[in-house]
Design a protein around this motif. Structure first.
Motif, PDB file in Angstrom:
ATOM      1  N   VAL A  11       0.851  -1.191   0.000  1.00 48.32           N
ATOM      2  CA  VAL A  11       0.000   0.000   0.000  1.00 48.32           C
ATOM      3  C   VAL A  11       0.888   1.242   0.000  1.00 48.32           C
ATOM      4  O   VAL A  11       2.103   1.161   0.188  1.00 48.32           O
ATOM      5  N   GLU A  12       0.260   2.388  -0.204  1.00 43.91           N
ATOM      6  CA  GLU A  12       1.019   3.632  -0.184  1.00 43.91           C
ATOM      7  C   GLU A  12       1.585   3.891   1.217  1.00 43.91           C
ATOM      8  O   GLU A  12       0.908   3.662   2.227  1.00 43.91           O
ATOM      9  N   ARG A  13       2.785   4.387   1.235  1.00 45.59           N
ATOM     10  CA  ARG A  13       3.460   4.635   2.516  1.00 45.59           C
ATOM     11  C   ARG A  13       2.707   5.635   3.380  1.00 45.59           C
ATOM     12  O   ARG A  13       2.679   5.531   4.609  1.00 45.59           O
ATOM     13  N   ALA A  14       2.074   6.618   2.749  1.00 49.07           N
ATOM     14  CA  ALA A  14       1.372   7.662   3.490  1.00 49.07           C
ATOM     15  C   ALA A  14       0.197   7.116   4.303  1.00 49.07           C
ATOM     16  O   ALA A  14      -0.300   7.779   5.220  1.00 49.07           O
ATOM     17  N   LEU A  15      -0.269   5.878   3.982  1.00 53.43           N
ATOM     18  CA  LEU A  15      -1.404   5.290   4.699  1.00 53.43           C
ATOM     19  C   LEU A  15      -0.987   4.589   5.983  1.00 53.43           C
ATOM     20  O   LEU A  15      -1.844   4.198   6.783  1.00 53.43           O
ATOM     21  N   LEU A  16       0.311   4.428   6.203  1.00 50.58           N
ATOM     22  CA  LEU A  16       0.804   3.615   7.315  1.00 50.58           C
ATOM     23  C   LEU A  16       1.175   4.471   8.531  1.00 50.58           C
ATOM     24  O   LEU A  16       1.607   5.619   8.396  1.00 50.58           O
TER      25      LEU A  16
ATOM     26  N   GLY B 149       4.991  -0.447  18.619  1.00 51.82           N
ATOM     27  CA  GLY B 149       5.940  -1.411  18.094  1.00 51.82           C
ATOM     28  C   GLY B 149       5.446  -2.181  16.894  1.00 51.82           C
ATOM     29  O   GLY B 149       6.025  -3.207  16.530  1.00 51.82           O
ATOM     30  N   CYS B 150       4.400  -1.685  16.280  1.00 49.78           N
ATOM     31  CA  CYS B 150       3.828  -2.317  15.095  1.00 49.78           C
ATOM     32  C   CYS B 150       3.534  -1.245  14.055  1.00 49.78           C
ATOM     33  O   CYS B 150       3.543  -0.052  14.346  1.00 49.78           O
ATOM     34  N   ILE B 151       3.236  -1.693  12.827  1.00 50.51           N
ATOM     35  CA  ILE B 151       2.817  -0.781  11.766  1.00 50.51           C
ATOM     36  C   ILE B 151       1.495  -1.273  11.205  1.00 50.51           C
ATOM     37  O   ILE B 151       1.315  -2.478  10.952  1.00 50.51           O
ATOM     38  N   THR B 152       0.578  -0.353  11.030  1.00 52.58           N
ATOM     39  CA  THR B 152      -0.721  -0.669  10.465  1.00 52.58           C
ATOM     40  C   THR B 152      -1.198   0.528   9.667  1.00 52.58           C
ATOM     41  O   THR B 152      -0.492   1.545   9.572  1.00 52.58           O
ATOM     42  N   THR B 153      -2.362   0.417   9.087  1.00 50.45           N
ATOM     43  CA  THR B 153      -2.951   1.567   8.406  1.00 50.45           C
ATOM     44  C   THR B 153      -3.649   2.452   9.419  1.00 50.45           C
ATOM     45  O   THR B 153      -4.025   2.000  10.514  1.00 50.45           O
ATOM     46  N   GLU B 154      -3.844   3.700   9.058  1.00 52.45           N
ATOM     47  CA  GLU B 154      -4.407   4.678   9.987  1.00 52.45           C
ATOM     48  C   GLU B 154      -5.736   4.218  10.568  1.00 52.45           C
ATOM     49  O   GLU B 154      -6.007   4.349  11.753  1.00 52.45           O
ATOM     50  N   GLY B 155      -6.588   3.667   9.719  1.00 50.49           N
ATOM     51  CA  GLY B 155      -7.897   3.228  10.213  1.00 50.49           C
ATOM     52  C   GLY B 155      -7.919   1.811  10.727  1.00 50.49           C
ATOM     53  O   GLY B 155      -8.963   1.320  11.170  1.00 50.49           O
ATOM     54  N   GLY B 156      -6.781   1.126  10.660  1.00 52.16           N
ATOM     55  CA  GLY B 156      -6.733  -0.250  11.137  1.00 52.16           C
ATOM     56  C   GLY B 156      -7.368  -1.246  10.195  1.00 52.16           C
ATOM     57  O   GLY B 156      -7.763  -2.347  10.610  1.00 52.16           O
ATOM     58  N   ALA B 157      -7.446  -0.899   8.904  1.00 51.58           N
ATOM     59  CA  ALA B 157      -8.079  -1.798   7.937  1.00 51.58           C
ATOM     60  C   ALA B 157      -7.247  -3.057   7.730  1.00 51.58           C
ATOM     61  O   ALA B 157      -7.789  -4.121   7.411  1.00 51.58           O
TER      62      ALA B 157
END
Length: 754
Positions: free
Chosen positions: A145-150, A155-163
């Motif tokens: 996905v686009e980097r700007a969405l992360l 200690g984790c990485i997810t999307t802003e909305g948690g999708a």
């Protein structure tokens, strides 16, 4: 090399440098101790071959963060962990700070001058940000996905909305080694997004201290450990002169040879020590050992410190020269010419310095409370004739110093004794040795000549300060003859040497002079005495102009942040604008006054760079008949830019206030026949809890400004604010701290009035 940072986290440095499934941020090793710009350091010939680590994210998700400074009880371990956790997006408890030990941490020089958060934390902050950006790049490929969405969170990485399901940092690192060379320009988070920085966090070191876990160097015990005591020469507190290292005549080893537990008597030049099986045995042997010394000659006469200071041969450094100072002063409507004198003072560490050393098979490990681990290792290399690569300095917490006490000295003592017996040796100084031999906070003499014109505007300011120090070389180097005594002045007298006000014509100079007695930096260094002179003089000019002291200062301040701070404190303190000593108030023999002062601590050699801004309002009463001063209430404001841990800063500021009150009202070193005489607390009183006033703090929040050092700044306005309050109460100018009852009685009989 297997390592432990003393918070229970074990790691292997070679694994960090070579293994997969982790991420490190590093820089190429630096060849010698690198202090903050303009700060003291020790020359080293050691050339490290391994890179310096800043950040390591391990395969289990834990984060190690490395900083070259140490925690002197001020809470920087917690604040640095907050900085790392904030930039990385990890929980605070996932971050372990590794501080001070030379083989483990970046080479950032001595811990001093409020430089940790302001200066040495910057590469660490950038390293954490760089690691975050790298993890986001990995997650972009992982998720597709686009980097700007992360976002980075816990200690984790997810999307802003948690999708998408969150992926742990450790998962992203699996199967490869990620080694990033430090990018000092890595992008930082916006202060608007901070979740940890700017919020109070509990100190991570307190639980271990409260539960008695191993945290202090005094508690170190190693197998087969013996105990040592040192016998110091008769030239107490002196490290300059032909007698240094050459005064020992004889040692009668037989006088202690048959005492229980005695193992060895060690004599090298003027260094004398004993080693025994138990501590009390070593102490008894040290007292009984018959040592014959030559009487030291040509000691300076220090019973009149002012005369001794003024009589020293000086090398003048002109720091700033603008306009025509002499002409401006000669035509000034009102002129003030004063000499201000600051006394020698003790660091007064509550616990005497202690160290453990273990010399075996040509290698040595030293457990030390030093604030200068890299410098101590370099000194031990010269003292022991060893390569620095075989010297390990394990930095432990000690009893506090706020400058250079005897921590390095006792580490070198322990090293020499351990080498002599081939076993680990613990050495703890006595209270008398600590008081007599610690490098004193330097006395200082400041000459001010200043004036105003008909309109109450500042015209000329001539300021010359002299600060006697030779940087107090580690004592064993001198006593053994490894290093010759030095009379080369240490150029450290120019901190806050330039006042913050708009004088049209200025001449600022430092008269560099050699030491009178063993002396080095103490909290506030030369800035505290310099600010005392500046703020006393500006207060006197306000009086001559017939103006309120705060209004007069604001009218002549250059820095808008200073104006904001001063104005905010005046409002908080309900400052009633009026000229000083214009409405004298007394009751039942007490005279009441209030005083104001402002200052900014400036690090390093001129021109230096500013730390936090601070101001005090003091409300006090003084009893002329007895000389007693009672501080009734304090209002203190500070602007430290971005405050990483507000609770930690408050604790730091409060401790600084208490120490400053003690130094201003009580503390000074006495001398007889050229030597210090304060051997115990009875002869060197410090402030008692019962003497503490009501303290009101005002912390100016500047989250979008860079963080400024807070360790020194609060101390600077303290002494002049008290002196100015005494003038408001009595009409007499106090120019020579400490303001003891005796000095108050004497001065009020022979007043310095305006």
């Amino acid at each position: 090399m297997s390592s432990n940072d003393h918070s229970g986290v074990h790691y292997d440095r070679q694994a960090l440098l070579n293994d997969n499934d982790l991420l490190i941020v590093y820089r190429d090793a630096l060849p010698s101790p690198i202090p903050a710009p303009g700060q003291p350091g020790t020359h080293s010939d050691f050339v490290p071959t391994e890179p310096e680590l800043f950040i390591a994210i391990l395969a289990d998700g834990r984060v190690l963060a490395f900083n070259g400074h140490v925690d002197l009880g001020t809470g920087i371990r917690t604040a640095l962990a907050q900085i790392v956790a904030e930039e990385l997006g990890t929980p605070l408890n996932a971050v372990t700070m590794v501080l001070g030990n030379p083989f483990e941490v970046p080479n950032q020089g001595p811990t001093l001058a409020s430089a940790t958060i302001q200066i040495t934390a910057e590469p660490l902050r950038r390293a954490a940000a760089q690691a975050r950006e790298h993890l986001l790049d990995l997650a972009t490929r992982y998720f597709g996905v686009e980097r700007a969405l992360l976002v980075c969170r816990d200690g984790c990485i997810t999307t802003e909305g948690g999708a998408l399901p969150a992926v742990a940092y450790a998962t992203l690192l699996e199967g490869a080694r990620h080694a990033l060379k430090l990018d000092i320009n890595a992008p930082l988070k916006s202060a608007d997004t901070y979740q940890l920085v700017g919020h109070s966090c509990a100190r991570v070191d307190i639980p271990g201290k409260a539960t008695g876990a191993l945290t202090f160097v005094h508690d170190v015990r190693v197998p087969d450990m013996l105990h040592g005591r040192v016998i110091r020469p008769p030239y107490a507190g002196h490290d300059r002169g032909a007698f240094v290292g050459t005064s020992l005549i004889s040692v009668d080893v037989a006088s202690v040879k048959l005492m229980p537990g005695v193992i060895e008597v060690v004599v090298i030049g003027d260094f004398v020590g004993v080693v025994a099986e138990r501590e009390e045995q070593a102490a008894r042997a040290a007292r009984r050992l018959k040592v014959t010394w030559r009487t030291p000659e040509s000691l300076p006469d220090l019973e009149n410190v002012e005369q001794a200071l003024v009589g020293l041969k000086a090398t003048r450094r002109v720091l700033l020269e603008e306009g025509e100072v002499d002409a401006a002063l000669n035509t000034a409507t009102h002129r003030v010419q004063r000499r201000y004198l600051w006394p020698f003072q003790l660091h007064g560490s509550i616990g005497p310095s202690c160290s453990v050393a273990d010399y075996r098979e040509g290698k040595i490990e030293v457990w030390s409370g030093t604030q200068n681990p890299h410098s101590l290792r370099a000194d031990l290399s010269r003292l022991m004739g060893l390569d620095e690569g075989v010297i390990t300095v394990t930095r432990m917490e000690a009893s506090g110093c706020y400058g250079r006490n005897c921590a390095d000295d006792v580490g070198a003592d322990a090293a020499l004794l351990s080498r002599a017996v081939g076993k680990p040796v613990r050495v703890q100084l006595t209270r008398e040795q600590e008081h007599l031999w610690e490098p004193k906070g330097a006395a200082q003499c400041m000459e001010v000549d200043t004036g105003i014109n008909d309109y109450g505007e500042l015209e000329g300011y001539r300021f010359v300060t002299r600060y006697p120090s030779n940087n107090a070389p580690t004592l064993a180097l001198l006593l053994t003859g490894t290093q010759a005594p030095s009379d080369v002045p240490f150029q450290m007298g120019d901190r806050t040497s330039v006042p913050p006000y708009r004088y049209r014509h200025r001449y600022i100079a430092s008269d560099d002079v050699p030491t009178l007695v063993r002396a080095s930096w103490l909290r506030g260094v030369s800035a505290m005495p310099n600010a005392f002179a500046h703020e006393s003089a500006i207060d006197e000019l306000a009086y001559k102009a017939g103006e309120d002291p705060v209004t007069f200062r604001v009218r002549h301040l250059n820095d808008p942040r200073a104006v904001e701070l001063v104005s905010a404190l005046a409002e908080r303190a309900h400052w009633d604008a009026r000229p000083a000593f214009s409405t004298p108030r007394s009751n039942d023999g007490w005279h009441y006054g209030r005083g104001f002062a402002y200052a900014q601590y400036v690090h390093s050699k001129f021109p230096g760079f500013g730390a936090a801004l601070a101001a005090w309002v003091v409300e006090l009463k003084v009893h002329p008949a007895s000389g007693r001063i009672v501080i009734e209430r304090l209002y203190v404001a500070q602007d430290a830019g971005l405050i990483v841990n507000p609770a930690g800063v408050r604790h730091q500021v409060q401790g600084n206030i208490i120490q400053t009150l003690s130094r201003t009202l009580k503390e000074y070193v006495s001398f007889e026949q050229g030597m210090p005489v304060n051997r115990e607390w009875g002869s060197y009183p410090i402030l008692r809890f019962s003497e503490l006033p009501d303290i009101q703090l005002l912390m100016i929040e500047q989250p979008h400004q860079p963080p400024l050092g807070v360790g020194e700044s609060t101390s600077l306005p303290g002494a002049p604010a008290i002196a100015n309050a005494l003038f408001d109460a009595t009409g007499v100018r106090f120019t020579r701290p400490p303001f003891t009852a005796e000095s108050v009685r004497r001065l009020l009989k022979e007043p310095i009035t305006v």
